[in-house]
Design a protein around this motif. Structure first.
Motif, mmCIF file in Angstrom:
data_model
loop_
_atom_site.group_PDB
_atom_site.id
_atom_site.type_symbol
_atom_site.label_atom_id
_atom_site.label_comp_id
_atom_site.label_asym_id
_atom_site.label_seq_id
_atom_site.Cartn_x
_atom_site.Cartn_y
_atom_site.Cartn_z
ATOM 1 N N ALA A 1 0.965 -2.412 6.851
ATOM 2 C CA ALA A 1 1.126 -0.999 6.499
ATOM 3 C C ALA A 1 2.467 -0.481 7.009
ATOM 4 O O ALA A 1 3.098 0.369 6.383
ATOM 5 C CB ALA A 1 -0.015 -0.186 7.078
ATOM 6 N N MET A 2 2.906 -1.017 8.136
ATOM 7 C CA MET A 2 4.190 -0.583 8.691
ATOM 8 C C MET A 2 5.347 -1.002 7.770
ATOM 9 O O MET A 2 6.269 -0.220 7.529
ATOM 10 C CB MET A 2 4.366 -1.213 10.068
ATOM 11 C CG MET A 2 4.909 -0.275 11.107
ATOM 12 S SD MET A 2 5.071 -1.156 12.656
ATOM 13 C CE MET A 2 3.817 -0.359 13.597
ATOM 14 N N VAL A 3 5.260 -2.226 7.260
ATOM 15 C CA VAL A 3 6.284 -2.690 6.311
ATOM 16 C C VAL A 3 6.294 -1.779 5.088
ATOM 17 O O VAL A 3 7.343 -1.324 4.626
ATOM 18 C CB VAL A 3 6.001 -4.147 5.881
ATOM 19 C CG1 VAL A 3 6.874 -4.546 4.702
ATOM 20 C CG2 VAL A 3 6.226 -5.097 7.036
ATOM 21 N N MET A 4 5.085 -1.476 4.618
ATOM 22 C CA MET A 4 4.960 -0.635 3.426
ATOM 23 C C MET A 4 5.577 0.744 3.668
ATOM 24 O O MET A 4 6.330 1.251 2.840
ATOM 25 C CB MET A 4 3.479 -0.502 3.087
ATOM 26 C CG MET A 4 3.186 0.231 1.811
ATOM 27 S SD MET A 4 1.415 0.206 1.487
ATOM 28 C CE MET A 4 0.870 1.449 2.637
ATOM 29 N N ARG A 5 5.287 1.311 4.824
ATOM 30 C CA ARG A 5 5.808 2.641 5.122
ATOM 31 C C ARG A 5 7.332 2.621 5.213
ATOM 32 O O ARG A 5 8.008 3.548 4.788
ATOM 33 C CB ARG A 5 5.218 3.136 6.444
ATOM 34 C CG ARG A 5 4.547 4.492 6.285
ATOM 35 C CD ARG A 5 3.828 4.893 7.537
ATOM 36 N NE ARG A 5 2.591 4.148 7.685
ATOM 37 C CZ ARG A 5 2.149 3.624 8.819
ATOM 38 N NH1 ARG A 5 2.846 3.756 9.927
ATOM 39 N NH2 ARG A 5 1.015 2.977 8.871
ATOM 40 N N SER A 6 7.841 1.539 5.771
ATOM 41 C CA SER A 6 9.285 1.421 5.918
ATOM 42 C C SER A 6 9.966 1.347 4.549
ATOM 43 O O SER A 6 11.037 1.929 4.339
ATOM 44 C CB SER A 6 9.571 0.184 6.764
ATOM 45 O OG SER A 6 10.882 -0.201 6.670
ATOM 46 N N ALA B 1 4.892 -4.900 0.905
ATOM 47 C CA ALA B 1 6.250 -4.455 0.572
ATOM 48 C C ALA B 1 6.335 -4.106 -0.912
ATOM 49 O O ALA B 1 6.935 -3.096 -1.302
ATOM 50 C CB ALA B 1 7.260 -5.535 0.928
ATOM 51 N N ALA B 2 5.697 -4.943 -1.740
ATOM 52 C CA ALA B 2 5.722 -4.679 -3.181
ATOM 53 C C ALA B 2 5.012 -3.363 -3.482
ATOM 54 O O ALA B 2 5.483 -2.564 -4.300
ATOM 55 C CB ALA B 2 5.053 -5.830 -3.935
ATOM 56 N N ILE B 3 3.897 -3.122 -2.804
ATOM 57 C CA ILE B 3 3.172 -1.862 -3.022
ATOM 58 C C ILE B 3 4.066 -0.686 -2.627
ATOM 59 O O ILE B 3 4.195 0.291 -3.365
ATOM 60 C CB ILE B 3 1.870 -1.827 -2.201
ATOM 61 C CG1 ILE B 3 0.897 -2.885 -2.705
ATOM 62 C CG2 ILE B 3 1.227 -0.446 -2.286
ATOM 63 C CD1 ILE B 3 -0.339 -3.026 -1.852
ATOM 64 N N GLY B 4 4.685 -0.806 -1.454
ATOM 65 C CA GLY B 4 5.549 0.277 -0.986
ATOM 66 C C GLY B 4 6.660 0.580 -1.978
ATOM 67 O O GLY B 4 7.023 1.734 -2.196
#
Lengths: 438, 312
Positions: A200-205, A324-327
């Motif tokens: 989730a942290m990767v996504m938020r970034s 990451a793709a979702i983000g």
């Protein structure tokens, strides 16, 4: 410095410098310490608080030696008083409770009509220890009535204990099996938590880079793939740092705190365990202690550690590239729900499969299959590893994991490359699928 | 003059939608090149292809006569239209990070940043967080980050949006100075007055196709309609007016004029010259204003787009 390194460094520093990270890293162990201290303090209080129990024996079978004072419980004989008098004495003197053994015709009736009066509902362990005392005395009484020689009977007593061993002749204890379960579950659970939190942290970034509109500046300098991988790796390093800090702090707690507070970690006396039972446990512990030590040293610790790291990295990389793709596909965090749930489901499934089937049958078909499926293998396989998994299974599962990781990263990078430049509406699955084909 | 950048027959499709249809442009070295076009024309796609953010489906891009390679990004400075900064990072370390991503070493980057921070008098921002900066301040920082690695090719996408007039002027002057120092500038905008001021060459893109390109002064010649604006002083203004209206195609003009003067637009027939017109006019009265009406970039833009729409 290469660009990838620069990105990793920036991601790592920005994560570590984040206030939430600092709070989480420092505060969580402090909470654990605080809880530990609280429990230890309460246990100590419990121990200092000596319970006084009065008893009225109207049957005449019991003697003073049946009710011997222990460290936490003192007994007072009020058999000379009438029950009502004894009751009022107990209440005025603030005793813990009153045990009344009535006079009856037969021993069996006595056994079922003993009463215990107390203000508060009594401690279960205490009640069962009282029951044992009564059973013990009444049994002897009954034996005497039936003319059974107690000493000879005692000689017939035998305690069976099955020794476990495999066909190579290595012995093992029963306790080590639960330890294996513990180690496996802990490892699997740790991986799941790490994937969810840091994914989730990767996504938020990624979302942050999109919403702050820096993304186009960055990808005019580096390839989107480099940026994505740098982000994933930098975040993983921050997570590893956090775990290391926690590990060290917990080690400090375990080693230093008990001696500071003067509490022994394994203090049987803290609990109101009846004497015989405690002794029995000590015996088992003594017998098994050496065995456990041998077993632990025989567990492939080094191999387990290596495999833990390998599966951990494989699983994290696989999932965080999906994150990451979702983000990249959305503009803000509220839009992520729809895409995140399908990611979390296999993780949850893995943990439940682990709990349910690995414990009961670590080498059964369900365990084997789920330790092969790449989305669940990092968790399920790690739970199985302490029980000894054939090397070919590990090899197949790891190759599958690695292959899936590569395929996923390839797809994720394609979605990411397009997604980071898309603003405005939330894409549908269909549109994301189209991006892969561009 | 040689071309710094050559885009040859570039095609880019997103699914069935064609974003760039056989696009070719040449950007002469040391010039300011205006990339113009309405929204959705394909400007951003072209710019992203030049920046190697996206890849063309076919076609060639040459930088300095050689095929564009991934390592060439250090020779390009790009200020996108959608631009931003990491909000929670400090100004200094952010600038340093972006400079290093462009391939500068840390010490080089520090030196360059010091120069620019001094030039813009923003040295005391170094330890501020970006979220404390105003929009204009952040834009200055973005400009610095775009140009500090001294790229051969600078690409600005709507650089003046969000700037107040003072800062816009500052940036305009910097762009011209960078051009004078040898940089080539591609400049994408809707603001035609800045095109007039800055651009030597332009290309006009509409609906994925290039519809016009070349030197701005040449294009203006192509688009001029032999229209002259005249203010003439005469004792009998009305007589002069009827004379002129009988001889030429005329239109009314909104040039300010005094009492006893006539302001009028005159279209000269193609076979006539301005000298003939001038000598004819001088017989009618004293001329106080005589200008050939050259269309400005805005008119050219609108005219060309309209023509393109009609041709379809």
């Amino acid at each position: 410095m290469s660009k990838l390194k620069l990105i990793i460094k920036r991601e790592f520093i920005s994560k570590v410098r984040n206030k939430t990270f600092l709070v989480m890293t420092i505060l969580s162990p402090l909470i654990v310490i605080a809880m530990g201290v609280l429990i230890a303090y309460l246990a100590k209080l419990n121990q200092e608080n000596i319970k006084i129990i009065a008893y009225v024996d109207n049957s005449g079978f019991f003697e003073k030696k049946d009710f011997q004072d222990s460290e936490s419980v003192h007994y007072i004989d009020l058999s000379s008083d009438a029950i009502e008098v004894a009751k009022s004495k107990v209440t005025t003197s603030d005793f813990y409770g009153l045990l009344v053994i009535p006079k009856k015709d037969s021993v069996s009736t006595i056994a079922s009509s003993v009463e215990f009066y107390s203000k508060k509902s009594p401690n279960i362990i205490l009640v069962s220890s009282l029951e044992q005392k009564i059973e013990h005395r009444l049994e002897e009484t009954k034996m005497k009535q039936l003319n059974i020689d107690i000493e000879r009977l005692n000689l017939t007593k035998i305690k069976a204990s099955i020794q476990l061993s495999n066909f190579i002749g290595e012995k093992s204890s029963k306790i080590i099996n639960s330890m294996k379960i513990g180690i496996g579950l802990a490892a699997g659970y740790l991986i799941m938590m790490f994937i969810i939190i840091y994914g989730a942290m990767v996504m938020r970034s990624v979302i942050e880079e999109k919403t702050s509109r820096i993304i186009e500046v960055i990808i005019s300098s580096v390839k989107p793939f480099q940026l994505m991988m740098g982000k994933i790796i930098g975040t993983a390093l921050a997570g590893l740092l956090q775990f290391t800090v926690w590990g060290l702090l917990l080690l400090v707690i375990v080693l230093v705190l008990p001696s500071v507070l003067g509490i022994e970690a394994m203090d049987f006396k803290n609990i109101n365990v009846p004497l015989e039972q405690a002794e029995g446990m000590k015996e088992v512990a003594l017998n098994d202690a050496q065995m456990i030590f041998v077993e632990i040293s025989r567990l492939p610790l080094f191999r387990m550690f290596i495999l833990f790291i390998a599966y951990f990295l494989g699983g994290y990389l696989l999932y965080s590239s999906i994150y990451a793709a979702i983000g990249s596909a959305v503009d803000n965090e509220t839009d992520t729900q729809q895409f995140v749930i399908p990611v979390i489901i296999p993780l949850m499934l893995a943990v439940y499969v682990g709990f349910a089937s690995v414990i009961s049958d670590p080498h059964g078909p369900i365990s084997i299959v789920f330790s092969m499926i790449p989305l669940t293998s990092p968790i399920v396989m790690l739970m199985r590893i302490p029980f000894g998994v054939p090397w070919w299974q590990i090899l197949i599962s790891f190759i599958l994991l690695l292959a899936t990781f590569l395929i996923t990263v390839w797809f994720a990078a394609k979605i990411y490359r397009i997604g980071i430049l898309m603003y405005g509406k939330k894409p549908s699955y269909k549109e994301i699928f189209k991006w892969i084909k561009y | 003059m040689s071309n710094l950048l050559e885009v040859q027959n570039v095609i880019k499709k997103y699914g069935t939608y064609t974003a760039l249809n056989n696009m070719s442009i040449d950007v002469p070295e040391g010039s300011v090149f205006g990339l113009l076009g309405p929204n959705g024309a394909g400007k951003t796609s072209l710019i992203r292809i030049i920046n190697q953010i996206i890849m063309p489906d076919s076609g060639l891009i040459k930088l300095d006569g050689k095929l564009l390679l991934p390592k060439d990004i250090q020779h390009i400075g790009y200020l996108p239209e959608e631009r931003g900064l990491y909000k929670s990072m400090k100004v200094g370390e952010q600038a340093l990070y972006l400079a290093q991503l462009k391939g500068l070493s840390k010490s080089e980057a520090l030196k360059k940043l010091k120069y620019w921070f001094d030039k813009f008098e923003i040295g005391d921002w170094w330890n501020k967080k970006v979220q404390e900066l105003s929009k204009g301040m952040a834009q200055k920082l973005q400009f610095i980050v775009t140009v500090m690695h001294q790229p051969k090719l600078l690409i600005f996408d709507e650089p003046f949006s969000g700037f107040d007039p003072i800062n816009a002027n500052l940036i305009k002057d910097e762009i011209l100075q960078l051009r004078d120092e040898g940089a080539t500038v591609i400049f994408s905008t809707h603001r035609m007055e800045s095109v007039e001021e800055l651009c030597e060459y332009i290309a006009l893109i509409d609906k994925s196709n290039k519809i016009l390109d070349g030197k701005l002064s040449d294009i203006k010649q192509q688009f001029k309609s032999n229209l002259f604006e005249v203010v003439i002083k005469s004792d009998n203004v009305n007589l002069v007016k009827t004379d002129l209206m009988g001889k030429f195609m005329t239109a009314s003009s909104n040039v300010p004029f005094k009492e006893g003067e006539l302001a009028i637009k005159i279209e000269l027939p193609n076979n006539d010259t301005s000298n003939n017109l001038l000598s004819y006019l001088s017989t009618k009265g004293s001329i106080s204003h005589f200008v050939e009406m050259i269309p400005d970039a805005n008119e050219i833009f609108i005219k060309a787009i309209h023509q393109n729409n009609k041709n379809e």
